[in-house]
Design a protein around this motif. Structure first.
Motif, PDB file in Angstrom:
ATOM      1  N   VAL A   1      34.039  60.078  47.666  1.00  0.00           N
ATOM      2  CA  VAL A   1      34.188  59.384  48.954  1.00  0.00           C
ATOM      3  C   VAL A   1      33.241  58.187  48.945  1.00  0.00           C
ATOM      4  N   LEU A   2      33.737  57.025  49.359  1.00  0.00           N
ATOM      5  CA  LEU A   2      32.951  55.804  49.435  1.00  0.00           C
ATOM      6  C   LEU A   2      33.023  55.227  50.838  1.00  0.00           C
ATOM      7  N   GLU A   3      31.960  54.558  51.243  1.00  0.00           N
ATOM      8  CA  GLU A   3      31.929  53.843  52.512  1.00  0.00           C
ATOM      9  C   GLU A   3      32.169  52.368  52.236  1.00  0.00           C
ATOM     10  N   ALA A   4      33.190  51.783  52.857  1.00  0.00           N
ATOM     11  CA  ALA A   4      33.546  50.395  52.586  1.00  0.00           C
ATOM     12  C   ALA A   4      34.215  49.792  53.808  1.00  0.00           C
TER      13      ALA A   4
ATOM     14  N   GLN B   1      34.527  48.021  44.688  1.00  0.00           N
ATOM     15  CA  GLN B   1      33.361  48.804  44.291  1.00  0.00           C
ATOM     16  C   GLN B   1      33.652  49.640  43.055  1.00  0.00           C
ATOM     17  N   LEU B   2      34.825  50.249  43.030  1.00  0.00           N
ATOM     18  CA  LEU B   2      35.177  51.075  41.876  1.00  0.00           C
ATOM     19  C   LEU B   2      35.335  50.237  40.617  1.00  0.00           C
TER      20      LEU B   2
ATOM     21  N   VAL C   1      26.486  35.310  34.527  1.00  0.00           N
ATOM     22  CA  VAL C   1      27.242  36.475  35.011  1.00  0.00           C
ATOM     23  C   VAL C   1      27.721  36.196  36.437  1.00  0.00           C
ATOM     24  N   PRO C   2      29.002  36.435  36.737  1.00  0.00           N
ATOM     25  CA  PRO C   2      29.494  36.248  38.116  1.00  0.00           C
ATOM     26  C   PRO C   2      28.687  37.094  39.093  1.00  0.00           C
ATOM     27  N   ILE C   3      28.464  36.542  40.268  1.00  0.00           N
ATOM     28  CA  ILE C   3      27.560  37.196  41.217  1.00  0.00           C
ATOM     29  C   ILE C   3      28.083  38.563  41.664  1.00  0.00           C
ATOM     30  N   MET C   4      29.420  38.703  41.816  1.00  0.00           N
ATOM     31  CA  MET C   4      29.963  39.991  42.239  1.00  0.00           C
ATOM     32  C   MET C   4      29.744  41.052  41.168  1.00  0.00           C
ATOM     33  N   ARG C   5      29.969  40.680  39.914  1.00  0.00           N
ATOM     34  CA  ARG C   5      29.746  41.637  38.833  1.00  0.00           C
ATOM     35  C   ARG C   5      28.257  41.960  38.706  1.00  0.00           C
TER      36      ARG C   5
ATOM     37  N   GLU D   1      30.095  43.711  49.797  1.00  0.00           N
ATOM     38  CA  GLU D   1      31.219  43.766  50.738  1.00  0.00           C
ATOM     39  C   GLU D   1      31.285  42.502  51.587  1.00  0.00           C
ATOM     40  N   SER D   2      30.124  41.976  51.974  1.00  0.00           N
ATOM     41  CA  SER D   2      30.099  40.742  52.765  1.00  0.00           C
ATOM     42  C   SER D   2      30.601  39.564  51.939  1.00  0.00           C
ATOM     43  N   LEU D   3      30.197  39.490  50.672  1.00  0.00           N
ATOM     44  CA  LEU D   3      30.692  38.425  49.805  1.00  0.00           C
ATOM     45  C   LEU D   3      32.189  38.558  49.584  1.00  0.00           C
ATOM     46  N   ASP D   4      32.646  39.787  49.452  1.00  0.00           N
ATOM     47  CA  ASP D   4      34.081  40.005  49.269  1.00  0.00           C
ATOM     48  C   ASP D   4      34.859  39.613  50.512  1.00  0.00           C
TER      49      ASP D   4
END
Length: 408
Positions: free
Chosen positions: A19-22, A31-32, A84-88, A111-114
């Protein structure tokens, strides 16, 4: 935020469930994938039931420390410098985060960047973790395209700040221990020792010296009205604390701190070192002088000095030179003013400010090394006065009784 139950497969093809919080299913999938897992099924679910272990884990979870932010800044610099990309990069930092609480902060940043926010806007959602200076510098890095350099300078700034606070704590540890021990000794003497001597003094059937009568009165008041003393101490503590939380109270208290006999000059020099270091960092990052002074005024941990820096900013905004505003502020030494004048004339004010910071740091380091030797005479004098009062109050009547007995 909602919770999502997921099924995914890792690089080896093994099935993962949890279970993840998103924010939404897309953020959960990101996230996965950031951890190297491929989502198979994602469905909304309710928050997992809280058990005793979960409640205990939340209660004992450590808060985010400045060291966490410092290491994060260094890691971000390395990742951005390597392309390296910031999200990665954030996904990797989230997985490797030692602090669970800071791992949650990094997850929220992702999550905010996404969701389309900028990094500075995402960090602004956590004011208890990232202060105004940190947010302003990240914003400057985003605007100038030099976020990696800003992260490195923020790391160096936080390292300096941490070392300075550590030195101050180490320097005041011994004096604080001595003061606490002296207060404890006074309480023990008043509650346990003097009442035993009172029984002896009563058998004299003679008028006791003034010092002895004062000690006995103080001991009786402490024993009979200890709750008033305790309540008064608590009331004074919270009263002073509430007064310091006001704008006027904080301003007066911070100004008074600079006038303390021994610690005042250390506080002043340490604060000015922080000011010079922050100004140099902002100037080297391409921040205009007016905006740099605005940002730096937020990092100065002294309301009075912050007010003087804001006055410098207003004067510069009206067209005055840095040197003139620094002279008017009245918080710099003549040597520092001379260095500011040279830096302004040569166009290398950022380098000169860095040298000023190093000069203040060396002075603070010397003051901290000699702090114990400066405070020691004061503590010895106070301890000697306390012992003298006790000796006169307790042993003078016994001495008088001995003289009378010898005469007989």
């Amino acid at each position: 935020m909602p919770f999502f139950a997921y099924k995914a497969r890792n690089g080896k093809g093994e099935l993962l469930q949890g279970v993840l919080e998103a924010a939404d299913q897309g953020a959960c999938a990101d996230q996965l994938m950031g951890t190297g897992a491929t989502p198979v099924e994602i469905t909304a679910t309710r928050q997992p039931a809280s058990d005793v272990e979960g409640i205990w884990a939340r209660l004992t979870e450590k808060a985010v420390t400045p060291l966490d932010v410092q290491l994060f800044s260094r890691q971000m610099y390395t990742l951005l410098k390597s392309g390296v990309p910031i999200m990665r990069g954030l996904a990797g930092l989230q997985e490797s985060a030692i602090s669970k609480s800071f791992g949650k902060v990094i997850r929220d940043l992702r999550e905010s960047l996404d969701a389309g926010r900028e990094l500075s806007a995402a960090m602004r959602r956590h004011p208890g973790v990232f202060n105004n200076f940190y947010l302003s510098m990240v914003r400057v890095g985003e605007m100038t395209g030099r976020l990696d350099e800003v992260m490195l300078r923020l790391f160096e700034h936080l390292e300096f700040d941490r070392e300075m606070r550590s030195r101050v704590k180490s320097a005041v540890r011994y004096p604080m221990f001595v003061v606490i021990a002296m207060v404890a000794a006074m309480i023990i003497v008043n509650v346990f020792v003097i009442p035993q001597f009172v029984k002896v003094f009563e058998s004299f059937n003679a008028e006791l010296p003034l010092m002895t009568r004062l000690l006995i009165a103080g001991s009786n008041f402490t024993i009979n009205y200890w709750y008033l003393l305790l309540g008064g101490a608590v009331g004074v503590f919270f009263g002073i604390r509430g007064w310091m939380n006001t704008v006027e109270g904080r301003l007066k208290w911070d100004r008074w701190k600079l006038r303390l006999p021994v610690a005042g000059k250390i506080v002043h020099k340490a604060t000015m070192a922080r000011f010079a270091r922050s100004f140099s960092l902002a100037a080297r990052s391409g921040v205009p002088i007016v905006q740099a002074l605005t940002v730096v005024s937020q990092t100065v941990d002294n309301a009075y000095l912050s007010q003087r820096v804001e006055a410098m900013r207003d004067s510069v905004e009206r067209g005055e030179s840095i040197l003139r505003t620094a002279v008017t502020a009245g918080i710099f030494t003549p040597i520092v003013l001379q260095m500011i004048a040279v830096g302004e004339e040569s166009g290398s004010l950022d380098d000169l400010m860095d040298e000023i910071a190093q000069m203040y740091e060396r002075e603070v380091d010397y003051e901290l090394k000699t702090l114990a030797s400066q405070i020691e005479p004061i503590l010895i004098a106070f301890l000697g006065a306390m012992v003298l009062v006790l000796a006169l109050g307790i042993f003078l009547p016994i001495w008088d009784l001995g003289r009378v007995a010898l005469r007989k």
